[in-house]
Each structure stands twice: as C-alpha cells, then as structure tokens.
Design a protein around this motif. Sequence first.
Motif, short mmCIF file in Angstrom:
data_model
loop_
_atom_site.label_atom_id
_atom_site.label_comp_id
_atom_site.label_asym_id
_atom_site.label_seq_id
_atom_site.Cartn_x
_atom_site.Cartn_y
_atom_site.Cartn_z
N VAL A 123 0.89 -1.32 0.04
CA VAL A 123 -0.17 -0.21 -0.08
C VAL A 123 0.93 1.25 -0.10
N ALA A 124 1.96 1.29 0.84
CA ALA A 124 2.73 2.43 0.86
C ALA A 124 3.65 2.56 -0.30
N LEU A 125 3.88 1.51 -1.07
CA LEU A 125 4.60 1.69 -2.23
C LEU A 125 3.57 2.22 -3.24
N LEU A 126 2.43 1.91 -3.44
CA LEU A 126 1.36 2.40 -4.43
C LEU A 126 1.24 3.98 -3.98
N GLY A 127 1.01 4.04 -2.75
CA GLY A 127 0.61 5.45 -2.41
C GLY A 127 1.65 6.37 -2.44
N GLY A 128 2.85 6.10 -2.04
CA GLY A 128 4.16 6.80 -2.28
C GLY A 128 4.43 7.06 -3.86
N THR A 129 4.16 6.25 -4.61
CA THR A 129 4.25 6.47 -6.04
C THR A 129 3.15 7.51 -6.88
N ALA A 130 2.07 7.20 -6.24
CA ALA A 130 0.95 8.25 -6.66
C ALA A 130 1.29 9.67 -6.38
N TRP A 180 -10.89 -0.16 6.12
CA TRP A 180 -10.68 0.92 5.95
C TRP A 180 -9.09 1.44 6.24
N LEU A 181 -8.34 0.69 7.13
CA LEU A 181 -7.20 1.14 7.42
C LEU A 181 -6.34 1.05 6.20
N TYR A 182 -6.59 0.09 5.20
CA TYR A 182 -5.71 0.10 3.91
C TYR A 182 -6.07 1.44 3.02
N ALA A 183 -7.19 1.91 3.06
CA ALA A 183 -7.53 2.89 2.33
C ALA A 183 -6.98 4.32 2.88
N ALA A 184 -6.84 4.25 4.15
CA ALA A 184 -6.29 5.58 5.16
C ALA A 184 -4.67 5.50 4.86
N LEU A 185 -4.29 4.15 5.06
CA LEU A 185 -2.68 4.29 4.65
C LEU A 185 -2.33 4.60 3.16
N LEU A 206 -3.86 7.02 1.45
CA LEU A 206 -4.01 8.31 1.19
C LEU A 206 -2.88 9.00 2.30
N ALA A 207 -2.62 8.37 3.20
CA ALA A 207 -1.42 9.00 3.96
C ALA A 207 0.11 8.91 3.17
N THR A 208 0.01 7.82 2.68
CA THR A 208 1.29 7.58 1.95
C THR A 208 1.52 8.36 0.45
N VAL A 209 0.12 8.77 0.04
CA VAL A 209 0.19 9.59 -1.28
C VAL A 209 0.48 10.96 -0.72
N TYR A 210 0.09 11.38 0.56
CA TYR A 210 0.50 12.76 1.04
C TYR A 210 2.16 12.56 1.43
N GLY A 232 -1.24 7.87 14.13
CA GLY A 232 -2.46 8.03 14.42
C GLY A 232 -3.21 7.00 13.60
N VAL A 233 -3.31 6.78 12.25
CA VAL A 233 -3.97 5.61 11.40
C VAL A 233 -3.79 4.21 11.82
N LEU A 234 -2.60 3.88 12.01
CA LEU A 234 -2.28 2.59 12.51
C LEU A 234 -2.54 2.40 14.09
N GLY A 235 -2.42 3.32 14.77
CA GLY A 235 -2.78 3.23 16.42
C GLY A 235 -4.22 2.90 16.35
N VAL A 236 -5.22 3.56 15.79
CA VAL A 236 -6.48 3.48 15.62
C VAL A 236 -7.08 2.22 15.17
#
Length: 251
Positions: free
Chosen positions: A80-87, A139-144, A146-150, A164-168
Amino acid sequence: MSALDLAIAAGVALLAGVINSIAGGGSLILFPTLVALGLDTVAANVTNSIAQWPGYLGGVLGFRSEYAGQRGRLLRFGLVALLGGTAGSVLLLTTPSEAFDVVVPVLVLLASLLLAVQPLLTRRLRGAEDGGTGRDPWWLYAALFLATVYGGYFGGALGVILVGVLGVGLHRLKLANALKSALSAVTATVTLVVFGIWGPVDWMVVAVAAPASLLGGFVGARIARRIPVTPLRVFIVVFGVAVSVYLFTRI
C-alpha cells in the motif's frame, strides 16, 4: 549554491536528523531552509525528501525486534505504501509547480498542527490500547494509501499521520510506532527513486545533507532521553507556522 550555502544546508540537515529522532518534524526545518537558499519549492521538496532518506533506514533498524511475526502485515502495508508513495510522487512531478506553491503553505501548516497535537494523540491511543490481534479493518488500507500519497507528495509529519492511523486501526501503539518507521522508509525509498530519476534534485545539496541527516539521526537517538522534548516540539511548531505564513505571502 556557494560553499557557505552548502555548509548551511548540511548544518540544518544535521539538526533535522536530530529533531526527527527526538520529536519528529525535521522536514519543517530543512525544507524552508532550502527555499531560503534559493531553491524553488518543488526542487526544495524533492531535495529534502532524498536528503532525509538515510534517516528512515536507521528507524527501521531500531525497531527490528518489533517486526517479529509481522511479515504478512509488513508485506500488505508495504505494498500500500509503495502504491501511495508512487502516486504522490508522480502527482507532484506532473502537476504545475504553481499548484504546489499554493498547496504547500497549507501542508506546512497542517504538518505543524499535527506535530502540536501528537502528544495528545499518543495519550489517547495508549489509553485505547487493547493488544488486539484480529484482522486489520478494511478502512485501514484506504487510510494508509491516502497517508502515503501525502507522504510522496510532501511528507512533512507523515510519521504522525501514520502513527495515528495505525494506532486507531490496530490498537497497539508500540506496534503502530514500529510499522510507522517501516512504511515511512518504503515511502521515502519510492520518492528517492522517482525524484532521483525525474525530479529537479539539487545533488550537491544531497551530497552534503544526506550524510549529515544520517549522523543527526544517530546523535538524536543518543540524546533523546536526556533533553526535554516539549520545548523542542514547541519551537518546531512555532517555526512551522511562521514558515507557513511566509509561504502564504509568496503566493
């Protein structure tokens, strides 16, 4: 840049590495410094991202013991981080620099405010901790993502967002903190590749700032328990808000 400018960049990168180890938010110091030294905002952002990459690897090594039994989760979240960071990285390089100039003051302000509320967030997450071991919520995957896109687009205070996201989502603060380091490293590695190939990187700055950032991370880890974090956090937040106001006036 002149030799003096490079020396300033190296010194601030060293300080940013120390700050990242102690309280987080080193980007809020190095990014505006690079802008002040003459880089445009996009070049300063990509150079800052690459210069601070070595520090993330140190964070992963520091949490080695926490990753036991987390291989599957690391692989899923890492993808997920790979895809988000790339985006996020591609979004930065394919949108007009004028758009980043408009957005970056808001992102700096957001990062500063997130850093300000991080202690409150940490206390709340620790209070809600239940040691849960169930399946990760969808929802955690969707939030991660978006976070890694940022993170790929700007990255300031990404660690605060991830904790915050992972803790919740996981209700395990210690694990969330460890996974945060791993996902930050994945996102930073993506930006290293994308920005390194296609971004307007100032490699002279990277050459002096990256080693300084790595050294600062080691130094910060050694002194983290000896100095009060709160005054440092207040300084970073106030500085970040001031930078945001300055960047707003440049629009």
